[in-house]
Every structure is written in C-alpha cells, then in structure tokens.
Design an enzyme around this catalytic site. Structure first.
Site, PDB file in Angstrom:
ATOM      1  N   LYS A 109       9.595   2.038  27.179  1.00  0.00           N
ATOM      2  CA  LYS A 109       9.314   2.984  26.083  1.00  0.00           C
ATOM      3  C   LYS A 109      10.294   2.839  24.925  1.00  0.00           C
ATOM      4  CE  LYS A 109      11.937   5.729  29.012  1.00  0.00           C
ATOM      5  NZ  LYS A 109      12.161   6.717  29.970  1.00  0.00           N
ATOM      6  N   GLY A 191      17.978  14.136  42.147  1.00  0.00           N
ATOM      7  CA  GLY A 191      17.462  12.829  41.716  1.00  0.00           C
ATOM      8  C   GLY A 191      16.527  12.896  40.527  1.00  0.00           C
ATOM      9  N   LYS A 209       8.703   8.428  23.417  1.00  0.00           N
ATOM     10  CA  LYS A 209       7.323   8.485  23.923  1.00  0.00           C
ATOM     11  C   LYS A 209       6.383   9.019  22.839  1.00  0.00           C
ATOM     12  CE  LYS A 209       9.058   9.042  28.625  1.00  0.00           C
ATOM     13  NZ  LYS A 209       9.558  10.011  29.599  1.00  0.00           N
ATOM     14  N   GLY A 306       8.945   8.286  38.639  1.00  0.00           N
ATOM     15  CA  GLY A 306       8.874   8.014  40.083  1.00  0.00           C
ATOM     16  C   GLY A 306       8.253   6.651  40.319  1.00  0.00           C
TER      17      GLY A 306
HETATM   18  N1  HSE Z   1      13.689  10.060  32.302  1.00  0.00           N
HETATM   19  C1  HSE Z   1      12.301  10.314  32.158  1.00  0.00           C
HETATM   20  C2  HSE Z   1      12.022  11.796  32.406  1.00  0.00           C
HETATM   21  C3  HSE Z   1      11.418   9.560  33.102  1.00  0.00           C
HETATM   22  O1  HSE Z   1      12.909  12.564  32.752  1.00  0.00           O
HETATM   23  O2  HSE Z   1      10.872  12.171  32.205  1.00  0.00           O
HETATM   24  C4  HSE Z   1      11.093   8.178  32.677  1.00  0.00           C
HETATM   25  O3  HSE Z   1      10.412   8.120  31.462  1.00  0.00           O
END
Ligand code: HSE
Length: 434
Positions: A109, A191, A209, A306
């Site tokens: 991204k 996590g 994004k 994930g």
């Molecule tokens: N670090 C991002 C989030 C996930 O917390 O949504 C990967 O794009």
C-alpha cells in the site's frame, strides 16, 4: 472438472508472514485452484534474503533463492508476487519485473500510495498486469468491487475504517473506558499493533489506503500532501463518553468526498452517528461505505489484516493475473483511472463539516458568552452545548456540537478561544459525520 489448459509459473518475493501464507496456500490448494480456474498455478520460486528462519510452511529446497534477479530474469516466470513491503527495493523489483515482461501482484500500500502513478504507467507501457487487492482492507475485495463491480457508477464518497489497529484501540476505549495508552498496550500485546505503531495511530496507514481507493474511485491521482491527516492519540475516554451521550461513536475514518468537481480527502477520528453501520464496526475489523449514483449506498466489511485474509486477496490477484494471461481477459485497472472527472483537491481550510469541541474553562460568569461570541463572529453556529459538573479547582468541561462550518473559520476561532485566560487546557476538536 474443468480441463487444465495451461500452467502459470509464479515467483514469490518476500517470505515473511504474508509470503509464507501465500506460499502455503499455493502449495496446499494447488489442485483446488486449478479446478476453479482451469489453470495450474505453479509456484516456481520463493525468494527472501533470510532463508534460515523457521516458517509455517516447508518449501522444497530447489524453490528457495536469495536472488531476486534469478526470479525476475527466469524466462519461465510469468508472475512476480511482491510481498516485501516498503518503497525500496520493492519499487525497483516491480519495475524490473515489468520491464522483463512479468506480470505483478503486490500487497504494497505504501508503494502504491506514493509511487502508484509511475508504477501503473510502467505496467501500461509494458503491457503487463498489476494487481494489488491486498493493499487495502486485507481480505475485503474492495478494489475489485470499485474497479470492476461498480465501474459504471459515479462515486459521491468513499468512507472507510481502513486501519484495524486504530479501530481496535478506539473500540477498547469505547467499550471498557480504557485510556489511549492502556488500549495501545493491549493492542500490542494481542498482536494487533506493531511495536512501533506510529504509521497506524497517526493515520498515515489509512491515508495510504485512501489514496489508492481515491485513484480507483474518482480517477484522481492523490499524493500524501493532498490528504489531511490526524491521528487518534488525542482521544480520551471522556470525549468518547460525551460523544456517546449525543448519540455518536468515535471512529477512525478515512473520508474521500466529491463536492462538484472537487475532492476532499481526510483521515481523522470522527464522531459518527451511532445508528450508522460503520459505527458498529469494532475491534480490528475494517469497513468501507461507498455512495455512488447507480447503486446508492453499499458497505463492505471484514478483516483488514492477518495472514489468511491477506493471503486470500493475494491469491485472488494471482488467479486474475493467470486468467488475463491464459484467457486474454484484460484487466479493467485503467478504466477507473480514466474516469478523471475530479479537477481539483479541495483544501482542508475550505472543507465544511460539523464539529465537536471540548473546552476546559474556569467556571466563572461570562465565560460561555465569551466562547460563543468568538464562535459567532467566525460564522460558527452552536447546535448543542453542555457544561458538565465542576470537577477540579474551578475548571469545567464545556462541550459543544456546532452546525456545519468552514474549517478555516473553526481553526481561527479555536486559536482565539485557546488564548483566553479562562481556558486552561488546549481544546479538543473533533469532526462529525452523518
Ligand atoms: N497495520 C494495518 C492495520 C494492517 O492496522 O489495519 C495492514 O494494512
């Protein structure tokens, strides 16, 4: 069973968490994917600098390599799957792969947000496909939805919860009344948040994004400087509670809105009316709401991160690439980009929205009149106001919602109010949606 027509050779570059998941799926579900597509998706190389660490999948030794060039240059490789992340050397790997006539799948991204235009141009010149479903909202097929399923529409707005970490933190603060610090710590230990969570909590990950979705939905190349970005660090449980009293939930939103032929782009914590679907999206989940002329409102919801959801998106891109190669189905990636009806990015100063403001003022006659006088003289009209009980040495929270006002007016009013001797702490300003 569909008769197998052909075979596509794949090189995966980046054998980390997502890379291992993609490799595992390609190895374990090869037959299923072949039955579904009619194409044998053959994993040929797995490339990483580190081949010693233990992974969740074991790979035949002959597939493993430390040399990216070996993958890119190999005449039999059809698709290079870039899963290392970051701008460099990912950009060079993708560019070289396209120049070498390979098709590309990426989950990157950051790279697409900052270098997307150059990379798409390169792919077009090379006559090769580039797919990037996993770059936004993990397993939710939002890119495919925008560029294919909704390609007949004119978009009014795209509003998303695009960062699972921020959404998790605000959800914990909302649900359990946790402080920002405690919720962040908990997100890290479960996590959800990285040990350096700054890209997530400062709103930058969402902005990357949003830039990708805006290019597809509005045909507008968007740079990071075009997006107003505010993180969630300044949110406190008390503001979440006041917002709730008025029927709002605080959500980390990324907002792209068409206003005439202009587009406004912002990422900030937002008070969203609790009755809206996005308000009930909690934990690490992502959701994107789209408003478009033919379909009206649609909401997409699911896991934005994930290894399995992201692996699902990468594999679907590999299947699309394979179909484009074997069946000649041209991807529609540039259809969206060529809509280009947006002429200008709206300056944040000119954006009009409603506001929530929390002032910490001395409890003295005339203070509220002074505050509302400054707001009034800056064209800001108050829609509700509450003065909470006195809590500490004469300082009281005065909390208000405003009608729609211009950002520039609100900022100059706030500066004046924060300068008053009766205001004891920097005021908290949040924006409203819905
Ligand atoms: N670090 C991002 C989030 C996930 O917390 O949504 C990967 O794009």
């Amino acid at each position: 069973m569909i008769k197998v027509k052909n075979k596509i050779n794949i090189g995966v570059v980046g054998f980390g968490t997502i890379g291992s998941s993609v490799v595992k799926l390609l190895l374990e579900r090869r037959r299923l994917f072949r039955d579904r597509t009619g194409i044998d998706l053959n994993l040929m190389f797995v490339c990483d600098k580190d081949l010693r660490s233990k992974r969740s999948v074991s790979v035949p030794k002959k597939m493993l390599t430390r040399s990216v060039d070996k993958v890119i240059r190999h005449p039999d490789i059809d698709v290079v799957v870039e899963l290392i992340g970051g701008v460099h050397p990912a950009k060079e790997i993708i560019t070289k792969a396209l120049s070498a006539g390979k098709h590309v799948v990426t989950a990157n991204k950051l790279l697409l947000a900052v270098e997307g235009e150059a990379i798409f141009k390169k792919a077009e010149e090379a006559g090769r496909e580039i797919f990037f479903e996993a770059s936004v909202a993990g397993g939710v097929p939002i890119i495919k939805a925008i560029r294919e399923g909704l390609s007949a529409n004119t978009f009014y707005n795209i509003i998303g919860i695009l960062n699972g970490t921020s959404n998790y933190i605000l959800s914990r603060m909302s649900g359990e009344g946790a402080t920002f610090k405690a919720a962040l710590k908990e997100a890290q230990s479960s996590g959800y948040a990285e040990s350096d969570p700054s890209l997530d909590i400062k709103g930058l990950d969402s902005a990357h994004k949003l830039a990708i979705l805006s290019l597809l939905g509005f045909g507008k190349k968007v740079g990071m400087k075009d997006i107003y970005v505010e993180g969630i660090e300044k949110i406190s449980p008390v503001d979440i509670q006041y917002a709730r009293d008025w029927g709002y939930t605080v959500k980390p939103l990324a907002i792209a809105k068409r206003e005439g032929n202009q587009l406004s782009l912002r990422v900030h914590p937002t008070l969203l009316l609790s009755k809206y679907i996005l308000s009930s999206v909690s934990g690490a989940y992502n959701a994107i709401s789209i408003d478009a002329d033919l379909v009206g409102k649609q909401v997409f919801y699911g896991q934005g991160a994930g290894k399995l959801p992201t692996g699902s998106a990468v594999i679907s891109d590999i299947m699309d690439t394979a179909s484009a190669i074997i069946y000649g189905k041209k991807s529609s990636r540039f259809i969206a980009a060529k809509r280009a009806e947006i002429k200008k990015i709206k300056k944040m100063d000119d954006v009009r929205t409603r506001y929530y403001v929390h002032f910490s003022a001395i409890d003295r006659p005339g203070v509220l009149a002074k505050i509302s006088g400054i707001l009034g003289s800056n064209n800001i009209s108050i829609s509700s106001v509450v003065q909470k009980e006195r809590r500490e040495a004469h300082v009281v929270p005065i909390v208000m919602l405003t009608h729609e006002a211009r950002e520039k007016d609100m900022q100059s009013a706030l500066k004046k109010i924060n300068g008053l001797a009766t205001i004891k702490r920097k005021s908290v300003l949040l924006r409203l949606e819905g």
